[in-house]
Write a protein that holds these residues in place. Structure first.
Motif, PDB file in Angstrom:
ATOM      1  N   SER A  52       0.831  -1.202   0.000  1.00 61.93           N
ATOM      2  CA  SER A  52       0.000   0.000   0.000  1.00 61.93           C
ATOM      3  C   SER A  52       0.868   1.255   0.000  1.00 61.93           C
ATOM      4  O   SER A  52       2.009   1.246   0.479  1.00 61.93           O
ATOM      5  CB  SER A  52      -0.901   0.029   1.243  1.00 61.93           C
ATOM      6  OG  SER A  52      -1.785  -1.066   1.257  1.00 61.93           O
ATOM      7  N   ARG A  91       0.072   5.782   0.235  1.00 62.86           N
ATOM      8  CA  ARG A  91      -0.898   6.872   0.267  1.00 62.86           C
ATOM      9  C   ARG A  91      -0.265   8.096  -0.365  1.00 62.86           C
ATOM     10  O   ARG A  91       0.754   8.595   0.130  1.00 62.86           O
ATOM     11  CB  ARG A  91      -1.365   7.185   1.675  1.00 62.86           C
ATOM     12  CG  ARG A  91      -2.516   8.196   1.678  1.00 62.86           C
ATOM     13  CD  ARG A  91      -3.121   8.431   3.028  1.00 62.86           C
ATOM     14  NE  ARG A  91      -2.395   9.410   3.810  1.00 62.86           N
ATOM     15  CZ  ARG A  91      -2.948  10.176   4.748  1.00 62.86           C
ATOM     16  NH1 ARG A  91      -4.256  10.057   5.007  1.00 62.86           N
ATOM     17  NH2 ARG A  91      -2.220  11.025   5.427  1.00 62.86           N
ATOM     18  N   TYR A 109     -14.309   6.388  -9.840  1.00 60.22           N
ATOM     19  CA  TYR A 109     -13.059   5.648  -9.956  1.00 60.22           C
ATOM     20  C   TYR A 109     -12.982   4.985 -11.328  1.00 60.22           C
ATOM     21  O   TYR A 109     -13.998   4.596 -11.911  1.00 60.22           O
ATOM     22  CB  TYR A 109     -12.960   4.539  -8.906  1.00 60.22           C
ATOM     23  CG  TYR A 109     -12.864   5.011  -7.487  1.00 60.22           C
ATOM     24  CD1 TYR A 109     -13.971   5.002  -6.644  1.00 60.22           C
ATOM     25  CD2 TYR A 109     -11.650   5.469  -6.967  1.00 60.22           C
ATOM     26  CE1 TYR A 109     -13.891   5.435  -5.334  1.00 60.22           C
ATOM     27  CE2 TYR A 109     -11.554   5.904  -5.651  1.00 60.22           C
ATOM     28  CZ  TYR A 109     -12.681   5.885  -4.845  1.00 60.22           C
ATOM     29  OH  TYR A 109     -12.594   6.314  -3.551  1.00 60.22           O
ATOM     30  N   VAL A 114      -9.041   0.462 -10.796  1.00 65.58           N
ATOM     31  CA  VAL A 114      -8.622   0.679  -9.404  1.00 65.58           C
ATOM     32  C   VAL A 114      -9.774   0.575  -8.419  1.00 65.58           C
ATOM     33  O   VAL A 114      -9.551   0.642  -7.202  1.00 65.58           O
ATOM     34  CB  VAL A 114      -7.922   2.042  -9.235  1.00 65.58           C
ATOM     35  CG1 VAL A 114      -6.767   2.180 -10.212  1.00 65.58           C
ATOM     36  CG2 VAL A 114      -8.913   3.195  -9.394  1.00 65.58           C
ATOM     37  N   ARG A 161      -9.768  -0.960  -4.792  1.00 69.80           N
ATOM     38  CA  ARG A 161      -8.394  -0.972  -4.269  1.00 69.80           C
ATOM     39  C   ARG A 161      -7.921   0.415  -3.853  1.00 69.80           C
ATOM     40  O   ARG A 161      -7.149   0.545  -2.902  1.00 69.80           O
ATOM     41  CB  ARG A 161      -7.425  -1.527  -5.334  1.00 69.80           C
ATOM     42  CG  ARG A 161      -7.727  -2.929  -5.776  1.00 69.80           C
ATOM     43  CD  ARG A 161      -6.615  -3.480  -6.672  1.00 69.80           C
ATOM     44  NE  ARG A 161      -6.464  -2.708  -7.905  1.00 69.80           N
ATOM     45  CZ  ARG A 161      -5.310  -2.133  -8.276  1.00 69.80           C
ATOM     46  NH1 ARG A 161      -4.234  -2.245  -7.521  1.00 69.80           N
ATOM     47  NH2 ARG A 161      -5.247  -1.478  -9.431  1.00 69.80           N
ATOM     48  N   PHE A 162      -8.357   1.435  -4.579  1.00 67.71           N
ATOM     49  CA  PHE A 162      -7.929   2.805  -4.300  1.00 67.71           C
ATOM     50  C   PHE A 162      -9.091   3.581  -3.691  1.00 67.71           C
ATOM     51  O   PHE A 162     -10.262   3.351  -4.026  1.00 67.71           O
ATOM     52  CB  PHE A 162      -7.502   3.511  -5.583  1.00 67.71           C
ATOM     53  CG  PHE A 162      -6.219   3.012  -6.192  1.00 67.71           C
ATOM     54  CD1 PHE A 162      -5.609   1.840  -5.773  1.00 67.71           C
ATOM     55  CD2 PHE A 162      -5.617   3.725  -7.221  1.00 67.71           C
ATOM     56  CE1 PHE A 162      -4.436   1.385  -6.335  1.00 67.71           C
ATOM     57  CE2 PHE A 162      -4.438   3.287  -7.804  1.00 67.71           C
ATOM     58  CZ  PHE A 162      -3.846   2.119  -7.361  1.00 67.71           C
ATOM     59  N   LEU A 211      -4.868   9.886  -2.000  1.00 67.73           N
ATOM     60  CA  LEU A 211      -5.223   8.692  -2.750  1.00 67.73           C
ATOM     61  C   LEU A 211      -4.606   7.508  -2.016  1.00 67.73           C
ATOM     62  O   LEU A 211      -3.387   7.331  -2.050  1.00 67.73           O
ATOM     63  CB  LEU A 211      -4.721   8.746  -4.196  1.00 67.73           C
ATOM     64  CG  LEU A 211      -5.146   7.578  -5.074  1.00 67.73           C
ATOM     65  CD1 LEU A 211      -6.652   7.632  -5.346  1.00 67.73           C
ATOM     66  CD2 LEU A 211      -4.374   7.572  -6.401  1.00 67.73           C
ATOM     67  N   GLN A 212      -5.430   6.767  -1.326  1.00 68.25           N
ATOM     68  CA  GLN A 212      -4.982   5.564  -0.641  1.00 68.25           C
ATOM     69  C   GLN A 212      -4.996   4.412  -1.626  1.00 68.25           C
ATOM     70  O   GLN A 212      -6.041   4.116  -2.215  1.00 68.25           O
ATOM     71  CB  GLN A 212      -5.890   5.241   0.548  1.00 68.25           C
ATOM     72  CG  GLN A 212      -5.538   3.971   1.285  1.00 68.25           C
ATOM     73  CD  GLN A 212      -4.207   4.061   1.999  1.00 68.25           C
ATOM     74  OE1 GLN A 212      -3.883   5.063   2.630  1.00 68.25           O
ATOM     75  NE2 GLN A 212      -3.400   3.003   1.897  1.00 68.25           N
ATOM     76  N   MET A 213      -3.842   3.789  -1.814  1.00 66.76           N
ATOM     77  CA  MET A 213      -3.710   2.716  -2.798  1.00 66.76           C
ATOM     78  C   MET A 213      -3.353   1.421  -2.089  1.00 66.76           C
ATOM     79  O   MET A 213      -2.297   1.331  -1.463  1.00 66.76           O
ATOM     80  CB  MET A 213      -2.643   3.079  -3.825  1.00 66.76           C
ATOM     81  CG  MET A 213      -2.863   4.436  -4.484  1.00 66.76           C
ATOM     82  SD  MET A 213      -1.683   4.773  -5.804  1.00 66.76           S
ATOM     83  CE  MET A 213      -0.159   4.849  -4.876  1.00 66.76           C
ATOM     84  N   ASP A 272       0.291  -0.940 -11.759  1.00 69.16           N
ATOM     85  CA  ASP A 272      -0.010   0.373 -11.176  1.00 69.16           C
ATOM     86  C   ASP A 272       1.212   1.299 -11.229  1.00 69.16           C
ATOM     87  O   ASP A 272       1.104   2.477 -10.868  1.00 69.16           O
ATOM     88  CB  ASP A 272      -0.462   0.230  -9.725  1.00 69.16           C
ATOM     89  CG  ASP A 272      -1.796  -0.482  -9.584  1.00 69.16           C
ATOM     90  OD1 ASP A 272      -1.911  -1.316  -8.664  1.00 69.16           O
ATOM     91  OD2 ASP A 272      -2.704  -0.211 -10.388  1.00 69.16           O
TER      92      ASP A 272
END
Length: 122
Positions: free
Chosen positions: A16, A18, A59, A63, A66-67, A80-82, A89
């Motif tokens: 992850s 961010r 979205y 993504v 997931r995002f 943007l939390q990934m 990606d």
């Protein structure tokens, strides 16, 4: 509006990150904020966008789930939390802003940050 994106880096697949986007200048909660990315050799593509009061969020299918995009107007920040990152990606991620409605089209966005590189290793 000036935008500064940060938070990119190298992460393993499944990990992850961010990303943050700090806004300055003549900002307000009226601005739609978006995230786009450009992978090597590919065109820049839409990732996510959020309305001024966070009531509308879009979205890209690639993504979704997931995002997560979020914002705090008082702090003039967008994130943007990934999660569950994949090698595909890997890209330079850009934040952008526009007045008006939420849009997936980069031509609709007037202000852009400088981009932050995300690299996902397999």
């Amino acid at each position: 509006v000036q935008l500064q994106a940060s938070g990119g880096g190298l992460v393993q697949a499944g990990g992850s990150l961010r990303l943050s986007c700090a806004a300055s200048g003549r900002t307000s909660g009226l601005y739609v904020m978006g995230w786009f990315r450009q992978a090597p050799g590919k065109e820049r593509e839409f990732i996510a966008a959020i309305s001024g009061n966070s009531d509308i969020i879009n979205y890209a299918d690639s993504v979704k789930g997931r995002f997560t995009i979020s914002r705090d107007n008082a702090q003039k920040m967008v994130w943007l939390q990934m999660n569950s990152l994949k090698p595909e990606d890997t890209a330079v991620y850009y934040c952008a802003s526009r007045l008006g409605s939420v849009s997936r089209y980069q031509s609709h966005y007037r202000s852009w940050g400088q981009g932050t590189l995300v690299t996902v290793s397999s």
